[in-house]
Design an enzyme around this catalytic site. Sequence first.
Site, PDB file in Angstrom:
ATOM      1  N   SER A  15       0.789  -1.177   0.000  1.00  0.00           N
ATOM      2  CA  SER A  15      -0.247   0.138  -0.246  1.00  0.00           C
ATOM      3  C   SER A  15       0.795   1.529   0.136  1.00  0.00           C
ATOM      4  O   SER A  15       2.501   1.368  -0.007  1.00  0.00           O
ATOM      5  CB  SER A  15      -1.054   0.204   1.648  1.00  0.00           C
ATOM      6  OG  SER A  15      -2.167   0.575   1.260  1.00  0.00           O
ATOM      7  N   ASN A  16       0.370   2.397   0.463  1.00  0.00           N
ATOM      8  CA  ASN A  16       1.303   3.794   0.601  1.00  0.00           C
ATOM      9  C   ASN A  16       0.973   4.683   1.565  1.00  0.00           C
ATOM     10  O   ASN A  16       0.002   4.109   2.338  1.00  0.00           O
ATOM     11  CB  ASN A  16       1.199   4.464  -0.928  1.00  0.00           C
ATOM     12  CG  ASN A  16      -0.147   4.580  -1.189  1.00  0.00           C
ATOM     13  OD1 ASN A  16      -0.753   5.767  -0.445  1.00  0.00           O
ATOM     14  ND2 ASN A  16      -0.783   3.801  -2.316  1.00  0.00           N
TER      15      ASN A  16
END
Length: 220
Positions: A15-16
């Site tokens: 993810s980020n």
Amino acid sequence: AGPTQEAIDPVRFISNRSSGKMGYALAEAACARGAEVVLVSGPTALPPPTGVEYCPVITAEEMRKAMTSRLAWSDTVIMAAAVADFRPARPSPQKLKKRRGPVTALDLEATDDILRELNERRTHQLLVGFAAETEDLLAHAREKLHAKGVDLLIANDVTAAGSGFGSDSNRVWLFAPEHAPVELPLLPKREVAERILDHMLTVQTGRQTSSRPSRPHRKE
Ligand code: CTP
């Protein structure tokens, strides 16, 4: 709004750092101005704003489906999400076990670019994109404005102090075709949202007005 999550195995994902705050602030601000808002959001820690229709998604592919299926009856699309560009090509159906040793390479494949697809499919809709940059902001933003075909691109340096992921404030530049970039000062994200909406009204001038199909009945 928000990040997407792409599974490596049933317990791990890529993810980020997106918090979703900018996208949620835009949804709130648009709703407060009387717009009918659907907030398509990846996983965040934020409560959905009151008055918006909330559509939670996890992966880039789920976000793509949610966005494309709603395009026809929208007037405006704002892509503030930090969509994963890559996902594990073959997520493991079982948890990867430590005893088998470290994973030294993940086989990744590209996700679809949602904004580009929306641009190809749109009819009358105003399209707004974001650009998360860490260097050469002006050059990268100009390039993205044309590559994505949007009417307005909001660019920010996500590594700048007081700006970007997780922060309650943001400092952005607004890029529109045929216009000089507009630089906004460091402002609370809600105020940035208001300025973006103001700017959208000026960009919108001259576009064909809606001939959209009716929106399906909203479930309360
Ligand atoms: N975006 C999208 N679908 C993707 C990736 C990005 O719709 N698969 C959208 C984002 O929501 C944003 C814009 O495209 O509105 C730009 O996203 P950004 O992450 O800044 O750039 P990328 O297109 O991913 O390009 P790069 O990673 O090379 O900067």
